[in-house]
Design an enzyme around this catalytic site. Structure first.
Site, PDB file in Angstrom:
ATOM      1  N   THR A  61       0.827  -1.195   0.000  1.00  0.00           N
ATOM      2  CA  THR A  61       0.000   0.000   0.000  1.00  0.00           C
ATOM      3  C   THR A  61       0.869   1.256   0.000  1.00  0.00           C
ATOM      4  OG1 THR A  61      -1.957   1.015   0.981  1.00  0.00           O
ATOM      5  CG2 THR A  61      -0.415   0.005   2.527  1.00  0.00           C
ATOM      6  N   LYS A  65       3.595   1.419  -3.860  1.00  0.00           N
ATOM      7  CA  LYS A  65       3.035   0.660  -4.987  1.00  0.00           C
ATOM      8  C   LYS A  65       3.838   0.790  -6.278  1.00  0.00           C
ATOM      9  CE  LYS A  65      -1.717   0.580  -3.354  1.00  0.00           C
ATOM     10  NZ  LYS A  65      -3.133   0.785  -3.663  1.00  0.00           N
ATOM     11  N   ASP A  77       0.763  -7.846 -17.228  1.00  0.00           N
ATOM     12  CA  ASP A  77       0.502  -6.781 -18.205  1.00  0.00           C
ATOM     13  C   ASP A  77      -0.295  -5.646 -17.565  1.00  0.00           C
ATOM     14  OD1 ASP A  77       1.761  -8.291 -20.042  1.00  0.00           O
ATOM     15  OD2 ASP A  77      -0.051  -8.985 -21.072  1.00  0.00           O
ATOM     16  N   ASN A  86       0.168  -3.902  -6.232  1.00  0.00           N
ATOM     17  CA  ASN A  86      -0.300  -3.961  -4.834  1.00  0.00           C
ATOM     18  C   ASN A  86      -0.259  -5.385  -4.286  1.00  0.00           C
ATOM     19  OD1 ASN A  86      -2.521  -4.974  -6.291  1.00  0.00           O
ATOM     20  ND2 ASN A  86      -3.950  -4.266  -4.742  1.00  0.00           N
ATOM     21  N   ASP A 101      -6.093  -3.773  -7.554  1.00  0.00           N
ATOM     22  CA  ASP A 101      -6.914  -2.603  -7.202  1.00  0.00           C
ATOM     23  C   ASP A 101      -7.972  -2.322  -8.272  1.00  0.00           C
ATOM     24  OD1 ASP A 101      -5.761  -1.908  -4.761  1.00  0.00           O
ATOM     25  OD2 ASP A 101      -4.207  -0.700  -5.711  1.00  0.00           O
ATOM     26  N   ALA A 126      -5.658  12.602 -10.489  1.00  0.00           N
ATOM     27  CA  ALA A 126      -4.804  11.980 -11.501  1.00  0.00           C
ATOM     28  C   ALA A 126      -3.554  11.381 -10.860  1.00  0.00           C
ATOM     29  CB  ALA A 126      -4.419  13.018 -12.563  1.00  0.00           C
ATOM     30  N   GLY A 127      -3.701  10.907  -9.629  1.00  0.00           N
ATOM     31  CA  GLY A 127      -2.568  10.298  -8.928  1.00  0.00           C
ATOM     32  C   GLY A 127      -2.541   8.792  -9.130  1.00  0.00           C
ATOM     33  N   GLY A 128      -1.882   8.112  -8.199  1.00  0.00           N
ATOM     34  CA  GLY A 128      -1.726   6.660  -8.306  1.00  0.00           C
ATOM     35  C   GLY A 128      -3.062   5.929  -8.317  1.00  0.00           C
ATOM     36  N   TYR A 209     -12.477   5.271   2.308  1.00  0.00           N
ATOM     37  CA  TYR A 209     -13.430   4.339   2.897  1.00  0.00           C
ATOM     38  C   TYR A 209     -13.900   4.685   4.301  1.00  0.00           C
ATOM     39  CZ  TYR A 209      -9.280   1.445   4.179  1.00  0.00           C
ATOM     40  OH  TYR A 209      -8.079   0.968   4.633  1.00  0.00           O
TER      41      TYR A 209
END
Ligand code: ATR
Length: 259
Positions: A61, A65, A77, A86, A101, A126-128, A209
């Site tokens: 996490t 990652k 792929d 992850n 994920d 627009a991050g991970g 969450y």
């Protein structure tokens, strides 16, 4: 006994040990799943524990990652395209990197809307996290719009995944809204959007969450709200099967975190 761990920094809050250990106990599987706080400088050292088989599998996490990819012999792929791993495991001496994920995201979304083909989806961020989300949305044929505070990052993602950029969140008319930003983590945060401004919005999916202002407003407007804990569960369900070769006891895993 087979040992597994989730690594991150911070990691103490992780719900993964609860899910996996409940599943091990239910299936009578001789396994133990820990949460290991690993700082970036110690990542290389920790990953050796997978090579020596001290650990059979590792969930990864924030913030590792991307960095963890360099310690894998083989990347799937999907992990390559998403640019993040992850899930890392040792199979016959070969270290594999996988990404689950995207699967957790799309399966959680399908629980409230089974037909995603052609659906208009606005993704904030627009991050991970956004990378796995837009990859998943492309897989199911949704029409994706992206907004990000820093335009250049949205442009990069839009080019790579063939998405449409919006300057203002109200420049498109989405049926589904996904928040991948960290805005909302703190209940004091101002919301990035006012959901009342959208005419045809049906579903809101905030990847955070816990209850957020966004999910609360969505509920008050009678929109469908995806519980981000379902994404957490469903990505773990796929990882559990990869790690153990067994069918995951979904209900048992769900009950362990949903209280
Ligand atoms: P993650 O891996 O969780 O996606 P990240 O890669 O650091 O984390 O990305 C965080 C995302 O939240 C980014 O899209 C970031 O926007 P910028 O690219 O402009 O930094 C977004 N974000 C964080 N704080 C924000 C804020 N106060 N307002 C708008 N967007 C924010």
């Amino acid at each position: 006994m087979k040992k597994y761990a989730v690594i991150g920094d911070p990691v103490a809050h992780s719900l993964s040990p609860k899910m996996y250990n409940a599943a091990f106990e239910f299936l009578g599987f001789d396994g133990l799943y820990l949460a290991e706080q690993v700082q970036s400088d110690d990542l290389s050292c920790f990953m050796k524990k997978l090579r020596t088989s001290e650990y059979a599998g590792i969930s990864v996490t924030v913030p590792h990652k991307e960095a963890v990819m360099t310690f894998c012999d083989h990347l799937s792929d999907k992990a390559t395209k998403i640019g993040a791993v992850n899930c890392v495991y040792n199979k016959d001496g070969v270290v594999f990197g996988e990404n689950t994920d995207w699967f957790g995201f799309v399966e959680a979304l399908k629980e409230v809307e089974s037909n995603l083909r052609g659906k208009k989806v606005l993704v904030l961020g627009a991050g991970g996290a956004a990378r796995a989300v837009v990859f998943a949305l492309n897989q199911v044929g949704a029409k994706v719009f992206i907004w990000n505070r820093t335009l250049s990052k949205a442009q990069e993602l839009a080019q790579e995944f063939e998405l449409q950029i919006v300057d203002s969140v109200y420049d498109c008319d989405p049926e589904i809204l996904v928040n991948t930003t960290s805005v909302g983590l703190n209940i004091e945060h101002e919301m990035l959007v006012d959901l009342e401004q959208f005419q045809n919005l049906e579903i809101v999916f905030d990847l955070i969450y816990k209850e957020t202002k966004l999910s609360l407003q969505a509920k008050s407007l009678n929109l469908k709200v995806v519980d981000a804990k379902r994404m957490l569960l469903l990505q773990a369900v796929q990882q559990f099967a990869i790690f153990t070769g067994l069918e995951s006891p979904i209900e048992v895993m769900w009950n362990s975190i949903n209280n």
